[in-house]
Design an enzyme around this catalytic site. Structure first.
Site, PDB file in Angstrom:
ATOM      1  CB  SER A   1      -4.374   1.916   1.561  1.00 47.18           C
ATOM      2  OG  SER A   1      -3.119   2.328   2.057  1.00 47.18           O
TER       3      SER A   1
ATOM      4  CE  LYS B   1      -3.578  -3.406   0.814  1.00 47.11           C
ATOM      5  NZ  LYS B   1      -3.915  -2.088   1.415  1.00 47.11           N
TER       6      LYS B   1
ATOM      7  CB  SER C   1      -0.940  -0.122   0.488  1.00 48.07           C
ATOM      8  OG  SER C   1      -2.046  -0.363   1.342  1.00 48.07           O
TER       9      SER C   1
END
Length: 589
Positions: free
Chosen positions: A179, A81, A155
Site C-alpha cells: 500500500s 493516512k 490503500s
C-alpha cells in the site's frame, strides 16, 4: 487552473530555518494549493485542519525559529493516512462507524511535529487499509493525479495524490501488502517502506499488526531520507519496534524474476518499461534471474493463507457490532479469516519460516532485488467491475516483502502512454533502508526518466490509439471507416523491428497481415486516435482473419493495431522487405 509545482520538504525547511520565508507564508500557500485541488479531487481528504488551526500551528513554528531553534522539518506541510492517529483529528480508517478521536498522536506524528512539520489533514484510503487500488472507501475514490480515469493505487490513495498534486511536500501512508509502493508507482513518486520496526507503529490502526509498516511518499529520495532521519528509531511503547541498524548493500548483483515468471496481465507497455529499466540497471551491476516461485508462495499466504485471519482479528469489533458498515468487498476479503484454524495458522507459520530461510540465503547470491512495482494499471471503472481479481494483480510483485521482513523502495521507471506511472521497487534485506536509497540515487542518475506529466485537472476524455497498416491508411479504400468516426491523425510511425508483413491472398479490397516475429523488421504504420465508443464500433467491423490486438512501436510505446490469425498467411506473399503497404501498392501499380 494550472497544476501547482510539487513542494520539496528539504527546500521548505532550509528556507524557513534561514529566514528566507516563514512557516506562515508556506501555510498560506499550502491552503491555497489545497483549495485549488479541491475543485478536482476533494475526495483525497477525509478531514482537514481549518485555516485558523493550520496558521496557528505555523505561527508556533515561526516562534520556535525566532527563539533560535533549528528544525529539520520547519514549516513543512504534510498529510497523514487516516488510519494513523493525529491528536485533534478523528481516526476513521475510512469507516465512519469505526471513527474515534485519539487522545494522543501516533509515535511518528509526535516526532514529525516536534521537528517542525505541519499536518494539513487526514487522507482517504481503502477501508481498513484492505486494498491496493483506492476505490474501497465511502468517502469516494481518489484517482490517479495524471489521469483521473485510472486508479490512484491504494490503500494509501489520498496520501499519494496529495503529494503528486503538489498540495503537501510529503505524506504518510502504510504498507502491509504494497500500500505504500503501488500508489507511489502510479503517481510518479518515491514510496519508502522501511524495515519492520524501524518506524514506530504505535497509534496505527492495524491491518496485519505483525507486518504493518508506516511509509512515506515523497517527490525525491532527499525528502525520503529527511523524513526517515526524523521518525526512525526505537519506541519502547511499541512492542514491534526495534533498535536502529544500517546494513550495507552492494549493487553488483541485482536479482529479477525469470522472464517466464513475469506477469504483465496484458499490459505490454509495462513489460517494455521494465525491460528498459533493467537495461539501465545492467550498467550498474549484473542482472541475475532468480526463481520467483518461493517468494510468490509467501505472497499467497497473505490473502490466500492464514494471515488473512490477522486482518479479521484487527476488524473483529466492527465485524461483530456493525458488519454492514464495512465495505462489501473488504468484508468479502476478511470474513473468511474467522474460519482459519489454529492448525492452519501454525502450518502457515512453519512454511513461512522455510521460505524465510530460502530468502535469507538468497542474499548470499544477490545484493538486492529490482522488481516491477506492479505489472499493470486499471481504470476505476474496470476495478469496480472486478474488484478482487484486479486488486490481486496489483499485489503480484509486492505481497511477499513484509512477510519476509525486507525493506523496499518504490521508484519511478517510466510513464505509460495514458500518463500513469510505471515503477520498479528496489528490495533488500532488513535494515538495508539507507542503502536502498543510495541504490535508488545511482539508478535514477542513469535512468534518464521524463518529468512527470501535467496533472489531469479536468478529466481526460477516454480515447484509444490505433495503428493501421493497410487498407485503412490515408487515401486507401477503407480510410473512410476512420474519418466517419472523427478519428484524429497522430502521425506516421514505424513498428518495433519484430514484425513481418504479408499480402493476404484473395482479399477484397487487398489487405495486409501484420505478424509478430523475432526475425522481423520495422513496418510503416499510421496512428489515429478515436473515442472509446467509436473504437468499439470500429472493432466490430474488422473481418476475420484480421483482429485488433496490441502493436509495439519503434519508440517502445504500445497502441492498438491490426494483427492476424494464422490462417491469414495461407497463400500470402511475404512483403516485409518493402517496409510497408504503400510500397507494395506502388509496386503493383
Amino acid at each position: 487552473m494550472t497544476a501547482p509545482n510539487r513542494q520539496s520538504a528539504a527546500g521548505i525547511a532550509a528556507a524557513v530555518n534561514a529566514g528566507r520565508t516563514s512557516a506562515v507564508a508556506v501555510a498560506v500557500e499550502t491552503l491555497a494549493r489545497a483549495a485549488a485541488y479541491d475543485a478536482v479531487q476533494p475526495q483525497i481528504w477525509i478531514s482537514r485542519a481549518t485555516p485558523e488551526q493550520f496558521l496557528a500551528a505555523a505561527r508556533a513554528i515561526d516562534a520556535r525559529i525566532a527563539a533560535g531553534e533549528t528544525l529539520p522539518l520547519a514549516g513543512v506541510p504534510f498529510a497523514v493516512k487516516d488510519n494513523i492517529d493525529v491528536a485533534g483529528f478523528e481516526t476513521t480508517a475510512a469507516c465512519p462507524a469505526f471513527a474515534y478521536r485519539p487522545e494522543a498522536s501516533a509515535g511518528v506524528i509526535e516526532r514529525l511535529t516536534a521537528a517542525g512539520a505541519l499536518c494539513l489533514g487526514k487522507t482517504n484510503l481503502d477501508q481498513f487499509a484492505t486494498g491496493l487500488n483506492g476505490t474501497r472507501s465511502p468517502y469516494g475514490a481518489p484517482r490517479n493525479a495524471s489521469n483521473l480515469a485510472y486508479v490512484s493505487g491504494g490503500s494509501s490513495s489520498g496520501s499519494s495524490v496529495a503529494v503528486a498534486a503538489g498540495v503537501v511536500a510529503f505524506a504518510l501512508g502504510t504498507d502491509t501488502a504494497g500500500s505504500g509502493r503501488v500508489p507511489a508507482a502510479f503517481n510518479h513518486l518515491i514510496g519508502f517502506k522501511p524495515t519492520k520496526g524501524r518506524w514506530s507503529t504505535r497509534g496505527l490502526v492495524p491491518a496485519c499488526r505483525t507486518i504493518d509498516c508506516i511509509t512515506v511518499f515523497t517527490d525525491d529520495t532527499t525528502d525520503a531520507r529527511l523524513v526517515d532521519a526524523v521518525v526512525a528509531g526505537f519506541d519502547a511503547a511499541d512492542p514491534y519496534s526495534k533498535a536502529l541498524a544500517d546494513r550495507p548493500l552492494g549493487q553488483a548483483r541485482i536479482g529479477v524474476p525469470r522472464r517466464a515468471q513475469r506477469n504483465w496481465f496484458g499490459d505490454a507497455e509495462s513489460e517494455y518499461l521494465y525491460d528498459r529499466a533493467l537495461e539501465k540497471l545492467a550498467t550498474l551491476g549484473e542482472i541475475v534471474e532468480i526463481d520467483y516461485a518461493p517468494l510468490q508462495e509467501a505472497a499467497q499466504l497473505l490473502y490466500g493463507g492464514p494471515w488473512v485471519a490477522e486482518r479479521t482479528a484487527a476488524m473483529a469489533g466492527i465485524l461483530a457490532s456493525d458488519p454492514e458498515a464495512v465495505d462489501p468487498t473488504v468484508r468479502t476479503v476478511v470474513e473468511p479469516g474467522a474460519e482459519v484454524s489454529a492448525v492452519e495458522l501454525f502450518n502457515g507459520i512453519y512454511r513461512l519460516a522455510e521460505i524465510k530461510r530460502h530468502a535469507d540465503e538468497l542474499w548470499t547470491t544477490i545484493d538486492m532485488l529490482a522488481f516491477p512495482t506492479t505489472g499493470a494499471t486499471y481504470r476505476v471503472a474496470e476495478m469496480l467491475a472486478a474488484p478482487v481479481p484486479l486488486n490481486s494483480a496489483l499485489g503480484f510483485y509486492t505481497n511477499f516483502v513484509n512477510l519476509l521482513d525486507m525493506a523496499a523502495l518504490a521508484v519511478p521507471a517510466g510513464i505509460r502512454s495514458n500518463a500513469t506511472g510505471f515503477g520498479i521497487t528496489l528490495i533488500g534485506p532488513a535494515d538495508s533502508d539507507r542503502a536502498l536509497l543510495d541504490a535508488a540515487d545511482t539508478y535514477l542518475a542513469v535512468a534518464d526518466l521524463p518529468s512527470p506529466p501535467p496533472l489531469d485537472l479536468e478529466g481526460k476524455m477516454q480515447t484509444v490509439k490505433l495503428a493501421v497498416v493497410g487498407a485503412h491508411l490515408k487515401d486507401m479504400p477503407l480510410h473512410w471507416q476512420l474519418t466517419s468516426r472523427d478519428a484524429t491523425f497522430l502521425g506516421a510511425f514505424e513498428t518495433a523491428p519484430n514484425y513481418r508483413l504479408y499480402a493476404m491472398a484473395e482479399s477484397v479490397p487487398p489487405k495486409p497481415a501484420l505478424v509478430h516475429s523475432e526475425e522481423g523488421a520495422p513496418i510503416k504504420v499510421e496512428v489515429y486516435e478515436l473515442g472509446v465508443a467509436e473504437f468499439g464500433s470500429f472493432v466490430v467491423e474488422v473481418p476475420a482473419p484480421l483482429a485488433i490486438g496490441t502493436v509495439t512501436l519503434a519508440d517502445g510505446s504500445s497502441v492498438k493495431g491490426f494483427v492476424s490469425e494464422p490462417r491469414a498467411l495461407t497463400g500470402a506473399e511475404d512483403i516485409t522487405d518493402l517496409g510497408g503497404w504503400r510500397a507494395y501498392v506502388a509496386r503493383g501499380a
